[in-house]
Design a protein around this motif. Structure first.
Motif, PDB file in Angstrom:
ATOM      1  N   ALA A  20       0.816  -1.129   0.013  1.00 41.49           N
ATOM      2  CA  ALA A  20      -0.065   0.020   0.029  1.00 41.49           C
ATOM      3  C   ALA A  20       0.953   1.208   0.071  1.00 41.49           C
ATOM      4  CB  ALA A  20      -0.992   0.151   1.250  1.00 41.49           C
ATOM      5  N   CYS A  21       0.492   2.418  -0.438  1.00 43.47           N
ATOM      6  CA  CYS A  21       0.822   3.530  -0.014  1.00 43.47           C
ATOM      7  C   CYS A  21      -0.049   4.597   0.432  1.00 43.47           C
ATOM      8  CB  CYS A  21       1.528   4.125  -1.511  1.00 43.47           C
ATOM      9  SG  CYS A  21       0.140   4.547  -2.545  1.00 43.47           S
ATOM     10  N   LEU A  22       0.389   5.757   0.957  1.00 47.47           N
ATOM     11  CA  LEU A  22      -0.608   6.821   1.604  1.00 47.47           C
ATOM     12  C   LEU A  22      -0.321   8.089   0.634  1.00 47.47           C
ATOM     13  CD1 LEU A  22       0.190   6.794   5.388  1.00 47.47           C
ATOM     14  CD2 LEU A  22      -1.492   5.838   4.086  1.00 47.47           C
ATOM     15  N   ARG A  23      -1.775   8.544   0.603  1.00 49.95           N
ATOM     16  CA  ARG A  23      -1.881   9.865  -0.393  1.00 49.95           C
ATOM     17  C   ARG A  23      -2.726  10.657   0.211  1.00 49.95           C
ATOM     18  NH1 ARG A  23      -0.183  12.544  -4.681  1.00 49.95           N
ATOM     19  NH2 ARG A  23      -1.602  13.432  -6.003  1.00 49.95           N
ATOM     20  N   ARG A  24      -2.278  11.827   0.900  1.00 47.42           N
ATOM     21  CA  ARG A  24      -3.303  12.843   1.430  1.00 47.42           C
ATOM     22  C   ARG A  24      -4.027  12.013   2.576  1.00 47.42           C
ATOM     23  NH1 ARG A  24      -3.491  17.712  -1.015  1.00 47.42           N
ATOM     24  NH2 ARG A  24      -3.097  17.862  -3.312  1.00 47.42           N
ATOM     25  N   GLY A  25      -3.186  11.198   3.303  1.00 48.24           N
ATOM     26  CA  GLY A  25      -3.807  10.718   4.473  1.00 48.24           C
ATOM     27  C   GLY A  25      -4.562   9.409   4.094  1.00 48.24           C
ATOM     28  N   ARG A  26      -4.730   9.132   3.008  1.00 42.92           N
ATOM     29  CA  ARG A  26      -5.619   7.873   2.427  1.00 42.92           C
ATOM     30  C   ARG A  26      -4.955   6.614   2.129  1.00 42.92           C
ATOM     31  NH1 ARG A  26      -8.382   7.708  -1.782  1.00 42.92           N
ATOM     32  NH2 ARG A  26      -7.386   9.539  -2.890  1.00 42.92           N
ATOM     33  N   ARG A  27      -5.008   5.489   2.385  1.00 48.09           N
ATOM     34  CA  ARG A  27      -4.311   4.305   2.275  1.00 48.09           C
ATOM     35  C   ARG A  27      -4.862   3.748   0.968  1.00 48.09           C
ATOM     36  NH1 ARG A  27      -1.377   0.447   5.161  1.00 48.09           N
ATOM     37  NH2 ARG A  27      -1.549  -1.722   4.348  1.00 48.09           N
TER      38      ARG A  27
END
Length: 666
Positions: free
Chosen positions: A191-198
């Motif tokens: 997974a990665c995080l983007r703007r606090g979303r997984r």
């Protein structure tokens, strides 16, 4: 347009000036002339200055027996790329920081050179245990995390060919590249995080693997702090945890030499139609070019700390790794979004990691400028920073000045840098300590024999001299000599490579950019030549419309395209996002009229656009580059081609919606 200069750096103290003195070139003009007339001597000097160590000395610097499109560099030479990049410093200065990482959520990690050396050797041994050997392709589907750099190094040790891919791709785009390259292994993130979303990347990786028959293994990198992902043993491919593979492998010992022309990477670029182009780069060529540009254009020294807002799937990601490590620098990899959770996040990165160099795209500067005072750095936040870097698209003057004057306080040069994936680095650049002009370039990087030509291939200026007249005619940017970092063809498609760059002018690389020189010898990129408009017989770059629009207080960002016109042959249509609020339909009609008058005043009434549309969003890549070809295709109802680099598909719908607007006359 007046010249500016970042006063914090003296040219005499730069690596470029030292190179000129060391080899007796007198000045920069003499260096350009010497590199053009004696390329073998020049590139040997570059390799020597960069400290490349050869396990077997090369016999010839340059062999043109197969023509300039297939130039052979450092013939007969072998080098251990891993040792050049990491091993030598691990022995001499083991605790020097090599990789500095910050995640979207603010978490940080650091690898010293010795730690990086050990983990890359372990991963090389682990991949070898999976059957990876010289020439096998290993795909990389990871966000900007340390493991992405470690996989590149492990592949270099094995002689395997790395295939970095944009971390925002969906399964179809990943599968296309897996199948085209014939990748045997895919190293992916859970997974990665983007703007606090997984965002779950393992789901996309598995979907891509299902249609990739050559793929035998998935190696899964877990996010820091995550439980190790559940791996399936019942699929056609094997799944192995990255950390399990590292822990089970002893560091691969000994040297790992490979010929200078052995393929290092396949970097895919998106095409308008058809499958993406797989650009092949070599061990010796890509690394030397990346490090040369860092030395000469950016003045990166051993111990400097450099970060670039990019992705490992774009050329600037591997460029940062291979060029930065050969320079002995510390590399900052940033997983997150540079305006999240606050508009000043970018400057916090500089302060926290004590960066000396930071690279970004002009679009990012435009977006931050629109945030006003909230996007300015706090007192002392940029104390360590010497240089801004910029690449990816042409600048507009207002955001350039905002970054140089408001953010950089007029003391930090903006090294405007233009080249491409097929170049392995840059063609044009600015140089610390030398005068620069807003949005422009000081000139070619030494060794890049650049010219601007008309449709017949005739130079529009005397070689190395300023433009002939103040009109500064726009022409095609070309290269009249090969260089080590150039593409070694397209993967399994030689004909497409020759057609793309070598088919128009005999023995000349036609790059696909419009460029011009001004009377002072500064260069300006006007955009891609296939984007250029020809309105009533006058050729004009879309950047001229876009610069004028973003200079208007109503406009936040803009893009211009050419569309067919029965009278003029072609006319301009512009799209903007607004700086504040969303005007009503009636209010926008008046705003559009004002913007069209504004453009007519700036460019001349014959060049006034037929429409200026307000769009809810503009199609862009995740690192901020606007996809002009998609704007045109969506507006005209044409096939969209490759969408794999598009961040938000809803932006296409926003452009299509613009066609419903009512025409407003000037």
């Amino acid at each position: 347009m007046e010249t500016c200069i970042g006063s914090g750096i003296r040219f005499e103290d730069t690596g470029l000036a030292c190179f000129i003195r060391r080899y007796g070139y007198v000045d920069l003009a003499g260096l350009h002339a010497g590199a053009a007339t004696a390329p073998a001597r020049f590139w040997a000097e570059v390799a020597e200055t960069l400290g490349l160590r050869w396990t077997r000395p090369y016999e010839r610097v340059l062999d043109l027996s197969d023509g300039p499109a297939w130039a052979h560099w450092f013939v007969g030479g072998e080098l251990d790329l891993h040792d050049n990049l990491v091993g030598r410093i691990a022995r001499e200065d083991p605790d020097r920081p090599a990789l500095l990482w910050e995640g979207d959520d603010g978490s940080v990690r650091q690898h010293g050179y010795a730690e990086l050396d050990d983990e890359a050797r372990r991963l090389a041994a682990g991949l070898a245990s999976l059957g990876v050997a010289r020439g096998d392709r290993v795909a990389i589907y990871l966000p900007m995390v340390p493991e992405a750099a470690i996989v590149l190094l492990a592949c270099a040790r094995l002689g395997a060919i790395a295939v970095p891919m944009f971390s925002g791709y969906g399964a179809d785009a990943v599968a296309t590249r897996l199948r085209d390259s014939g990748a045997k292994v895919l190293v992916c993130a859970d997974a990665c995080l983007r703007r606090g979303r997984r965002l779950d990347m393992l789901i996309e990786a598995r979907r891509a693997a299902e249609t990739s028959p050559a793929l035998a293994d998935l190696v899964v990198v877990a996010r820091p702090g995550d439980a190790r992902p559940a791996l399936s043993g019942s699929r056609r491919w094997r799944e192995t945890g990255y950390r399990d593979l590292i822990d089970a492998s002893a560091p691969q010992a000994g040297a790992a030499p490979h010929a200078a022309d052995v393929p290092l990477m396949i970097l895919y670029t998106s095409g308008t139609t058809g499958r993406p182009k797989g650009v092949v780069h070599t061990h010796g060529g890509f690394t030397l070019k990346a490090a040369q540009d860092m030395l000469m254009a950016f003045d990166v020294k051993a111990g400097d700390r450099i970060g670039w807002i990019t992705d490992m799937g774009w050329m600037m990601g591997p460029w940062l790794v291979f060029g930065g490590l050969l320079r002995g620098a510390s590399l900052m990899l940033f997983e997150g979004t540079p305006d999240h959770p606050r508009p000043d996040r970018l400057w916090q990165l500089i302060e926290r990691h004590r960066l000396t160099h930071l690279g970004l795209a002009p679009t990012l500067a435009r977006l931050l400028m629109a945030e006003g005072e909230a996007a300015l750095p706090g007192p002392g936040a940029l104390a360590s920073l010497r240089v801004f870097g910029s690449t990816g698209e042409p600048w507009n003057e207002a955001p350039w000045r905002w970054l140089f004057e408001r953010v950089g306080e007029g003391r930090r040069p903006i090294i405007n840098y233009s080249g491409g994936t097929e170049i392995g680095g840059g063609i044009l650049a600015c140089f610390p300590g030398l005068p620069q002009k807003p949005c422009g370039f000081a000139g070619p990087i030494p060794g890049m024999v650049a010219d601007v030509v008309d449709a017949g291939g005739q130079s529009l200026h005397a070689a190395g001299a300023p433009a002939v007249s103040a009109a500064a005619e726009v022409g095609e940017l070309v290269l009249r000599a090969p260089w080590p970092g150039m593409a070694a063809g397209f993967w399994q498609d030689e004909a497409r490579y020759l057609d793309a760059y070598w088919s128009r002018l005999p023995g000349v690389w036609v790059h696909g950019d419009w460029a011009r020189l001004d009377d002072d010898g500064h260069w300006f990129i006007q955009g891609r030549s296939d984007d250029t408009l020809k309105v009533a017989g006058k050729r004009v770059g879309p950047a001229e419309y876009e610069s004028a629009l973003v200079g208007h207080p109503l406009v936040r960002e803009a893009v211009a395209i050419g569309v067919p016109d029965a009278v003029k042959g072609e006319t301009a249509v512009c799209f903007v996002t607004t700086a504040s609020g969303t005007p009503s339909a009636d209010a926008w009609a008046e705003s559009e009229r004002a913007l069209r008058h504004h453009l007519a005043a700036c460019l001349g009434k014959p060049l006034a656009p037929s429409r200026v549309h307000r769009a809810a969003a503009l199609p862009r890549t995740r690192n901020g580059k606007i996809l002009r070809r998609l704007v045109r295709a969506a507006y005209l109802g044409e096939p969209l081609g490759d969408l794999s680099s598009l961040e938000d598909p809803a932006a296409i719908d926003a452009i299509r919606a613009c066609r419903e607007s009512v025409t407003v006359g000037v």
